[in-house]
Design a protein around this motif. Sequence first.
Motif: not given
Length: 457
Positions: A377-383, A389-390, A441-445, A449-450
């Motif tokens: 999961v860390a490799i797939t989603f490094p953001f 935050g979401f 805020g987490g969703l907007q972030n 980034k995505a």
Amino acid sequence: MGTLDSDDLKSGVDLKSQTDDVSLVDERTAEQKKIDDWLPITSSRNAKWYYAAFHNVTAMVGAGVLSLPYAMSNLGWGPGVVILILSWVITLYTLWQMVEMHEMVPGKRFDRYHELGQEAFGEKLGLYIVVPQQLICEVGVDIVYMVTGGASLKKIHDIIWDGAPKIKTTYFIMIFASVHFVLSHLPNFNSISGVSLAAAVMSLTYSTIAWSASIHKGMQQNVEYGYKGKDRAETTFNFFTALGDVAFAYAGHNVVLEIQATIPSTPEKPSKGPMWRGVLVAYIVVALCYFPVALIGYYMFGNEVDDNILISLNKPKWLIAAANFFVVIHVIGSYQIYAMPVFDMIETLLVKKLKFKPTFALRFISRNIYVAFTMFVAITFPFFGGLLGFFGGFAFAPTTYFLPCIMWLAIYKPKRFSLSWCTNWICIFLGLCLMILSPIGGLQNIIKKAKDYKFYN
């Protein structure tokens, strides 16, 4: 044949009552004794108060402390200082409640967060309320630490071998994960105490480097403290994201009962005494890490501070490389602290529900699968920090800020409008606000980034 005097009779009664007590305990645990001695949380109960201190420091002071100056830049001086102080006070209060509730039923210990939830809300509802939130927190933090560990290793490489061919973050995350494929087979909390102590020392060290190097670099030219959002909407989203960053910084409650379970306890000397001493020491260390980094970092760089204060510092190179190395050591320990309750849940499910035998092979396979999952999961989603935050807003705020208060009200039932009643309801209100606002805020972030993210880059 001699006669029994009153002392002999008294001692015989005492001995009988003790024997009865032992038999009751044995009856309750005989069937499960082998399993309980094998499970990570209940297998060892000989920890000292200072074990609790550095376990709590390792759990609390994550690498997120380095993003606090950035959070301050989105909160502003007034709200930022108030939120930092309030969070420290509220979370210390809720942590005290959990320490007190660990042994509130005579002769019984709530060794796991969900067991306390079951006492407060009922057998099934307690599980449904606590376990999902605790898993989001613990698994989420482990994934974030996979990303953080890999990113810090990459920074060390880029600083020391400046000009060398660039290596993908993916490979550094895999290098970081390889350590956990070994460490994850340490059986329980006490066995990782050495790793945890090293991690606690590292957290204090790199925090000190962050604020002292900021002072050494001095205040930047044309420093500004106004909000840097281009419009009111962006400023608001940034504010909400910063609330999530602060909530993430106080996530240690998810493992506090499990840490307290490792301390020996008797009716004369309950575990809450040494545990509370350890918590107080840990919170002093937390204050020494959080407040100087957040306030000095923001003061020196203003709203131009990076989301990691070490990036803003840049020089001297050897010091920044050392600080990133300390971050790596710290998140190795933190990963293990948060993984241990998850291992306990997985192994309890496998052994007690699915009736597998408690063997080394079972532990070896299940823990390796967990480490591999968090690495993937860390490799797939490094953001993933934004993702946390979401989702984390729904879990960090309750488990840290107000779920202990609700449990306290449900179990102790303080008199309406008493000091305890009012304090708990204030904490619940503030925690609910945090739970609702920070995921926005987490969703907007995540969306930002995505947009231009390339998988496995």
